[in-house]
Design a protein around this motif. Structure first.
Motif, PDB file in Angstrom:
ATOM      1  N   ARG A   1       0.834  -1.204   0.000  1.00  0.00           N
ATOM      2  CA  ARG A   1       0.000   0.000   0.000  1.00  0.00           C
ATOM      3  C   ARG A   1       0.869   1.254   0.000  1.00  0.00           C
ATOM      4  O   ARG A   1       1.660   1.462   0.931  1.00  0.00           O
ATOM      5  CB  ARG A   1      -0.933   0.040   1.222  1.00  0.00           C
ATOM      6  CG  ARG A   1      -1.755  -1.205   1.484  1.00  0.00           C
ATOM      7  CD  ARG A   1      -2.357  -1.809   0.254  1.00  0.00           C
ATOM      8  NE  ARG A   1      -3.229  -0.888  -0.463  1.00  0.00           N
ATOM      9  CZ  ARG A   1      -3.401  -0.919  -1.767  1.00  0.00           C
ATOM     10  NH1 ARG A   1      -2.749  -1.776  -2.495  1.00  0.00           N
ATOM     11  NH2 ARG A   1      -4.208  -0.080  -2.341  1.00  0.00           N
ATOM     12  N   PRO A   2       0.716   2.099  -0.995  1.00  0.00           N
ATOM     13  CA  PRO A   2       1.525   3.313  -1.060  1.00  0.00           C
ATOM     14  C   PRO A   2       1.318   4.222   0.155  1.00  0.00           C
ATOM     15  O   PRO A   2       2.220   4.958   0.542  1.00  0.00           O
ATOM     16  CB  PRO A   2       1.034   4.009  -2.331  1.00  0.00           C
ATOM     17  CG  PRO A   2       0.305   2.971  -3.107  1.00  0.00           C
ATOM     18  CD  PRO A   2      -0.178   1.942  -2.146  1.00  0.00           C
ATOM     19  N   SER A   3       0.139   4.137   0.757  1.00  0.00           N
ATOM     20  CA  SER A   3      -0.108   5.020   1.901  1.00  0.00           C
ATOM     21  C   SER A   3       0.850   4.679   3.046  1.00  0.00           C
ATOM     22  O   SER A   3       1.265   5.560   3.800  1.00  0.00           O
ATOM     23  CB  SER A   3      -1.564   4.914   2.363  1.00  0.00           C
ATOM     24  OG  SER A   3      -1.844   3.590   2.756  1.00  0.00           O
TER      25      SER A   3
ATOM     26  N   LEU B   1       3.886   3.478   2.693  1.00  0.00           N
ATOM     27  CA  LEU B   1       5.197   4.002   2.295  1.00  0.00           C
ATOM     28  C   LEU B   1       5.308   5.483   2.660  1.00  0.00           C
ATOM     29  O   LEU B   1       6.318   5.940   3.166  1.00  0.00           O
ATOM     30  CB  LEU B   1       5.353   3.805   0.788  1.00  0.00           C
ATOM     31  CG  LEU B   1       6.754   3.487   0.309  1.00  0.00           C
ATOM     32  CD1 LEU B   1       6.692   2.632  -0.938  1.00  0.00           C
ATOM     33  CD2 LEU B   1       7.518   4.742   0.018  1.00  0.00           C
ATOM     34  N   ARG B   2       4.217   6.200   2.419  1.00  0.00           N
ATOM     35  CA  ARG B   2       4.220   7.634   2.723  1.00  0.00           C
ATOM     36  C   ARG B   2       4.189   7.874   4.230  1.00  0.00           C
ATOM     37  O   ARG B   2       5.006   8.614   4.770  1.00  0.00           O
ATOM     38  CB  ARG B   2       2.997   8.303   2.084  1.00  0.00           C
ATOM     39  CG  ARG B   2       3.082   8.463   0.580  1.00  0.00           C
ATOM     40  CD  ARG B   2       1.959   9.343   0.051  1.00  0.00           C
ATOM     41  NE  ARG B   2       0.651   8.705   0.139  1.00  0.00           N
ATOM     42  CZ  ARG B   2       0.116   7.972  -0.836  1.00  0.00           C
ATOM     43  NH1 ARG B   2       0.779   7.788  -1.959  1.00  0.00           N
ATOM     44  NH2 ARG B   2      -1.071   7.425  -0.698  1.00  0.00           N
TER      45      ARG B   2
ATOM     46  N   ASP C   1      -8.231  -1.116   0.812  1.00  0.00           N
ATOM     47  CA  ASP C   1      -7.754   0.020   1.595  1.00  0.00           C
ATOM     48  C   ASP C   1      -8.557   0.275   2.856  1.00  0.00           C
ATOM     49  O   ASP C   1      -8.336   1.265   3.529  1.00  0.00           O
ATOM     50  CB  ASP C   1      -7.732   1.284   0.718  1.00  0.00           C
ATOM     51  CG  ASP C   1      -6.448   1.365  -0.094  1.00  0.00           C
ATOM     52  OD1 ASP C   1      -5.463   0.747   0.340  1.00  0.00           O
ATOM     53  OD2 ASP C   1      -6.419   2.026  -1.138  1.00  0.00           O
TER      54      ASP C   1
ATOM     55  N   GLU D   1       0.261  -2.375  -7.543  1.00  0.00           N
ATOM     56  CA  GLU D   1       0.254  -0.946  -7.790  1.00  0.00           C
ATOM     57  C   GLU D   1       1.572  -0.335  -7.361  1.00  0.00           C
ATOM     58  O   GLU D   1       2.011  -0.533  -6.239  1.00  0.00           O
ATOM     59  CB  GLU D   1      -0.879  -0.332  -6.990  1.00  0.00           C
ATOM     60  CG  GLU D   1      -0.949   1.144  -7.078  1.00  0.00           C
ATOM     61  CD  GLU D   1      -1.997   1.666  -6.124  1.00  0.00           C
ATOM     62  OE1 GLU D   1      -2.785   2.499  -6.548  1.00  0.00           O
ATOM     63  OE2 GLU D   1      -1.997   1.247  -4.969  1.00  0.00           O
ATOM     64  N   ILE D   2       2.209   0.348  -8.278  1.00  0.00           N
ATOM     65  CA  ILE D   2       3.340   1.183  -7.902  1.00  0.00           C
ATOM     66  C   ILE D   2       3.023   2.548  -8.474  1.00  0.00           C
ATOM     67  O   ILE D   2       2.630   2.650  -9.629  1.00  0.00           O
ATOM     68  CB  ILE D   2       4.655   0.682  -8.530  1.00  0.00           C
ATOM     69  CG1 ILE D   2       4.972  -0.723  -8.056  1.00  0.00           C
ATOM     70  CG2 ILE D   2       5.803   1.600  -8.167  1.00  0.00           C
ATOM     71  CD1 ILE D   2       6.220  -1.288  -8.682  1.00  0.00           C
ATOM     72  N   ASP D   3       3.184   3.569  -7.714  1.00  0.00           N
ATOM     73  CA  ASP D   3       2.899   4.924  -8.182  1.00  0.00           C
ATOM     74  C   ASP D   3       1.491   5.040  -8.750  1.00  0.00           C
ATOM     75  O   ASP D   3       1.268   5.723  -9.745  1.00  0.00           O
ATOM     76  CB  ASP D   3       3.891   5.345  -9.279  1.00  0.00           C
ATOM     77  CG  ASP D   3       5.311   5.343  -8.769  1.00  0.00           C
ATOM     78  OD1 ASP D   3       5.478   5.432  -7.550  1.00  0.00           O
ATOM     79  OD2 ASP D   3       6.230   5.244  -9.579  1.00  0.00           O
ATOM     80  N   GLY D   4       0.566   4.361  -8.165  1.00  0.00           N
ATOM     81  CA  GLY D   4      -0.811   4.497  -8.629  1.00  0.00           C
ATOM     82  C   GLY D   4      -1.084   3.834  -9.962  1.00  0.00           C
ATOM     83  O   GLY D   4      -2.187   3.879 -10.465  1.00  0.00           O
TER      84      GLY D   4
ATOM     85  N   SER E   1      12.086  -5.232  -4.882  1.00  0.00           N
ATOM     86  CA  SER E   1      12.555  -4.380  -3.807  1.00  0.00           C
ATOM     87  C   SER E   1      14.075  -4.411  -3.740  1.00  0.00           C
ATOM     88  O   SER E   1      14.675  -5.483  -3.737  1.00  0.00           O
ATOM     89  CB  SER E   1      11.965  -4.875  -2.483  1.00  0.00           C
ATOM     90  OG  SER E   1      12.745  -4.424  -1.411  1.00  0.00           O
TER      91      SER E   1
END
Ligand SMILES: Cc1cc2nc3c(=O)[nH]c(=O)nc-3n(C[C@H](O)[C@H](O)[C@H](O)COP(=O)(O)OP(=O)(O)OC[C@H]3O[C@@H](n4cnc5c(N)ncnc54)[C@H](O)[C@@H]3O)c2cc1C
Lengths: 396, 528
Positions: B65-67, B69-70, B140, B228-231, B239
């Motif tokens: 999940r990108p969230s 990562l942020r 999500d 999903e990477i970068d949306g 990795s």
């Protein structure tokens, strides 16, 4: 990586700018020179020669060819006579445009359809039950567009096709420099012009012969940048720029109907069944919600906006296609201009736009967004009916 | 008993670490206990042979999940994802099919097999994108609960329904089909050529004990399509430093917020008094006390192993016993002194992505046939990646790592799971022989071989029955049913005992969502 087209050995030599792009999987020249302007001027004053081989081409043959095409497209292909070409589009079941192109009837049972996108699968699906064969001839046929007021005189020197008899939107077979070709009087510039269809083997000979014949006539090799300006002047919509194929849209609102795109004139409703017919009939009765229009953007206001920063308006020789918002008189968003260009011939700022039907009448004042000195402004524009430029010589 | 922690997290896999990081970030006093000497669990990098750093188990990242990562600033803590560039399906004696980031190039490759498939390919991606948008909103957030009359729950269900409707009749229809169809039936709606269908269909069987023609596998396919990477949907990534790089970044993030992490600390038992968890007992006998215990181990290990059946209602125990783990995959890792060479392909561009040994649908179904009756596939599906091509730091210069994910290797051998150790090398041979059919000379290039069977996954990595996802991702074990109906919200029947591993919604894969959502639920509950 893109592939070379059948004319690549020639175009690569001429492309001193090294400005290429990918068009349908092929290398295509943006402009041979760093500036596209001479190439544009050639279209309007002498002649430009452009490699349009990346267009997708399909040979449709067999006893049911005309019936199949009538089912596939919005037009009744059975009415198209041999030796004639027509412009049309085709839709999905909901009457939303999938693609547009030209259809040539080369023989009683042989048609050639051009498309902006790969369409074999769709054609094959719709052809179920028809006695037709569909061949993707894109790779084996090269196409050159020779466009501009001098094009006829150049072509006359090298072909045995009777060009005087070849009227607007006609097609004929013959030879050019001894190579068998089809020549159609069609093009994407809205000017006098021809398209030459040639097999892979003779392609280079044809290219050389036309170049040689054009020497005294101001012929220039031309790229896609110049073509983009010319087609906007001519008011031609472009798949992938001014509209999106129904097959590629994530949302319903992105799709558009032929009526909305100003292609309503191509739709022949009262005949046997064709794909999208019911939806199109309903839409016609109800009236389309949106309309494709031309915009003439006020030069005076543009100058005024830039003058506030002590600048002259920026004039690009390239058309833009990034989509810009259009507002009504109260600065409320109403729609979008999908592509536009400065017209060197008309000395006007032109745009093609998709607006709600209520704002589409000729003369309607709207406002277009412009950016000056990093700040957003709007300037007045007037709705006009395309084409912006339509010289008599095109049909003469 | 000394200090009392706010929370003890059992298991230092990426979900446990992420959960700990979020709890620590919220100011809680957190301890992570990991049985192995190394963090990461199924997402770990291990130097199994000098100079070669293997992603022992999981090897690609897509669902992360990108969230997370942020929010946990994982890039600052060393996490870096490189997109896999290609998907290559070799065939014997043929250049096979390679799909490239350049759509035109893919089109040309696919048209060698079917001109129609080549054209439909982008349309398929579009349809899947639409569906994945929907699925993503499920991933999500905590699982929707259709049995609840809580207005918040109803509102969520309504929103999901609306989203489904907005997609139009087509998406609605596809979604319903996805729930029941087999991966092959679903793909055949678009495609005709075997070499395209087969590598796509395998997404429907990963981590399940099902075949590509088994009903329900279409849904699993979508689950894997949400990468999903970068949306950008559906792009697998690698990795940097191996998948252990993800876990280590999560650990550093947790530590930066004050969490304490202990390795070589196996939890033997969760201490439960009067239906309340109050701490854990370590293998050495040490007791540690905490207000809450959060387990990242799979449901069987957690409830029936660490806690014990006697602390639960009979119906709950029965549900956990029925929860399907049925491991069906293994892993073979190679250290090689040169790159494999495939027929009719030059250079290395086609090796910079994933390579699927899946030459046809029947091949895959045959591989399943053997597994059905308790044997490993002699000609299995293999997903090969060569991480050292993208990330030179994992192997000595000029040398490479070949990572092979293999299916089927059923946990339950006909002769009994405990016979895996004596079959391990035969399984490894079958895998190497299979790949060598496509790249002759492979055997001679091998410096070192490491074989992981489902038995090893259970014994070494604590994955019951060797299931790679802590439980199959079949539809009956997803959403509000994961791990058991009514217990999908990370809470358990034992008070102060929570779960945060991939055996909870939204499920397996290096996704981090379970850890993230569990921490959020726990913080929101007010119990901590
Ligand atoms: C062979 C294999 C290949 C895979 N490939 C991929 C892939 O390519 N991409 C992908 O996205 N996913 C893949 N997966 C799945 C993915 O790795 C897992 O879903 C994910 O890593 C699970 O993370 P987790 O934190 O939930 O659980 P785990 O990683 O299982 O973490 C649980 C941790 O608890 C520890 N533990 C167990 N018992 C105890 C105890 N008694 N006391 C203390 N600690 C204990 C374990 O050692 C482990 O570290 C693969 C899995 C496997 C096994």
């Amino acid at each position: 990586m893109p592939e070379p087209s059948v004319f690549h050995s020639r175009t690569a030599q001429l492309c001193t700018s090294h400005r290429w792009k990918d068009w349908g999987g092929y290398y295509a020249v943006c402009s041979y020179d760093m500036s596209p302007e001479p190439e544009y001027q050639a279209f309007r004053h002498s002649a430009g020669l452009i490699d349009v081989s990346p267009l997708f081409k399909y040979e449709i043959a067999g006893p049911d060819a005309a019936a199949f095409l009538s089912r596939l497209t919005v037009k009744d292909a059975t009415k198209l006579r041999v030796g004639r070409v027509t412009y049309l589009c085709w839709c999905d079941d909901d009457g939303k445009v999938i693609d547009d192109g030209t259809l040539s009837r080369l023989g009683e049972e042989h048609f050639r359809l051009t498309a902006a996108e790969p369409s074999l699968h769709w054609l094959a699906s719709v052809s179920r039950g028809f006695r037709v064969t569909i061949e993707d001839s894109s790779a084996r046929l090269g196409t050159l567009a020779l466009q501009g007021p001098e094009s006829r005189r150049i072509l006359e020197r090298v072909t045995d096709v009777d060009l005087a008899a070849l009227k607007f939107f006609r097609v004929a077979a013959g030879t050019l420099a001894g190579v068998p070709v089809w020549i159609s009087r069609t093009g994407y510039t809205g000017d006098l012009g021809y398209e030459i269809w040639v097999g892979r083997d003779g392609a280079e000979r044809v290219y050389d012969a036309i170049t040689e014949a054009g020497r005294g006539h101001g012929l220039l090799p031309a790229g896609l940048d110049a073509l983009d300006v010319a087609r906007i002047e001519a008011g031609f919509v472009m798949n992938g720029v001014d509209y999106f194929s129904a097959h590629h849209c994530l949302t319903e609102s992105r799709k558009s109907s032929p009526f909305e795109l100003g292609l309503g004139w191509t739709v022949q409703l009262d005949r046997g069944p064709f794909v999208g017919q019911a939806a199109l009939a309903r839409e016609k009765q109800r009236g389309p919600r949106r309309a494709f229009v031309g915009l003439d953007v006020s030069w005076a206001q543009l100058e005024e906006v830039f003058a506030r920063y002590g600048l002259p308006p920026e004039l690009s020789l390239h058309a833009w296609r990034d989509g810009r918002p259009v507002y009504d008189g109260e600065e409320r968003w109403i729609g979008q201009a999908t592509s536009g260009a400065w017209s060197p011939t008309l000395k006007k700022n032109l745009a093609l736009a998709l607006l709600p039907a209520g704002h589409a009448a000729t003369g309607t004042p709207v406002r277009c967004e412009v950016t000056a000195e990093y700040r957003r402004h709007t300037v007045a524009a007037r709705v006009v009916k395309p084409p912006f430029f339509d010289p008599e010589r095109k049909r003469a | 008993m000394g200090k009392r922690y706010d929370a003890i997290v059992v298991g230092g896999g990426h979900n446990g670490l992420i959960c700990a990081a979020y709890l620590a970030k919220a100011g809680r006093d957190v301890l992570v206990l990991e049985k192995r000497d190394l963090l990461g669990g199924a997402a770990a990098t291990e130097e199994l042979y000098p100079g070669f750093h293997f992603s022992t188990c999981s090897y690609v990242v897509s669902l992360f999940r990108p969230s997370i990562l942020r929010e946990l600033q994982l890039a600052r803590h060393g996490m870096q994802l490189l997109p896999l560039e290609t998907s290559f399906t070799p065939l014997a004696g043929d250049p096979g099919l390679c799909r490239w980031p350049d759509p035109q190039r893919s089109r040309r490759e696919i048209s060698r097999f079917s001109a129609r498939d080549a054209e439909v390919y982008p349309e398929f991606s579009l349809a899947m994108t639409k569906m994945a948008q929907l699925a993503r909103s499920i991933v999500d957030a905590p699982a929707p609960d259709p049995t609840s009359w809580n207005p918040r729950e109803l509102a969520r269900l309504l929103r999901l329904g609306n989203q489904l409707r907005r997609g139009g009749a087509e998406v609605m229809d596809l979604n319903l089909k996805l729930l029941t169809m087999s991966a092959v039936d679903f793909l055949e709606r678009w495609f005709e050529s075997d070499v395209l269908k087969a590598p796509m269909a395998v997404s429907g069987i990963i981590g399940t004990y099902l075949g590509v023609r088994s009903p329900g596998t279409a849904y699993v396919l979508l689950h894997h399509y949400m990468g999903e990477i970068d949306g950008a949907f559906r792009s697998w990534g690698y990795s940097k430093g191996g998948t252990g790089g993800v876990s280590l970044a999560c650990a550093r993030a947790a530590e930066s917020h004050g969490a304490e992490i202990r390795t070589g600390a196996a939890v033997e038992r969760v201490l439960v008094d009067n239906g309340r968890a109050r701490g854990v007992v370590l293998a050495g006998g040490d007791e540690l006390s905490a207000r809450t215990v959060v387990s990242s181990c799979d449901p069987r290990l957690t409830f029936l192993g660490l806690v014990g059946a006697r602390h639960f209602d009979e119906s709950f125990v029965a549900a956990i016993e029925r929860y399907k783990l049925r491991g069906s995959s293994g892993k073979v890792n190679l250290a090689v002194d040169r790159l494999p060479e495939f027929f009719g392909r030059e250079g290395t561009a086609h090796l910079r992505g994933d390579i699927a040994i899946a030459p046809g649908i029947d091949y895959l179904e045959r591989a399943y046939d053997e597994a059905k009756y308790g044997d490993f596939s002699k000609r299995p599906y293999i997903n090969v990646v060569i991480p050292s091509l993208l990330d030179p730091s994992v192997a000595p210069p000029g040398k490479h790592i070949i990572s092979m994910f293999v299916q089927y290797a059923p946990y339950h051998l006909a002769e009994g799971a405990e016979h895996w150790p004596e079959k391990r090398e035969a399984f490894g041979d079958a895998v190497v022989d299979t790949l060598a059919e496509y790249c002759p000379g492979l055997e001679e290039s091998i410096l070192f071989r490491h074989v992981l069977t489902p038995w090893d996954l259970e014994k070494e990595y604590g994955l019951s029955e060797g299931n790679i996802f802590q439980g199959e991702l079949s539809l009956d074990q997803l959403l509000f049913q994961r791990p058991a109906a009514g217990w999908s919200r990370y809470r358990t029947p034992v008070r102060n005992l929570w779960t945060c591993g991939s055996g909870t919604h939204p499920g397996g894969g290096i996704m981090g969502a379970s850890g993230q959502l569990a921490a959020a639920a726990l913080l929101e509950s007010g119990e901590l």
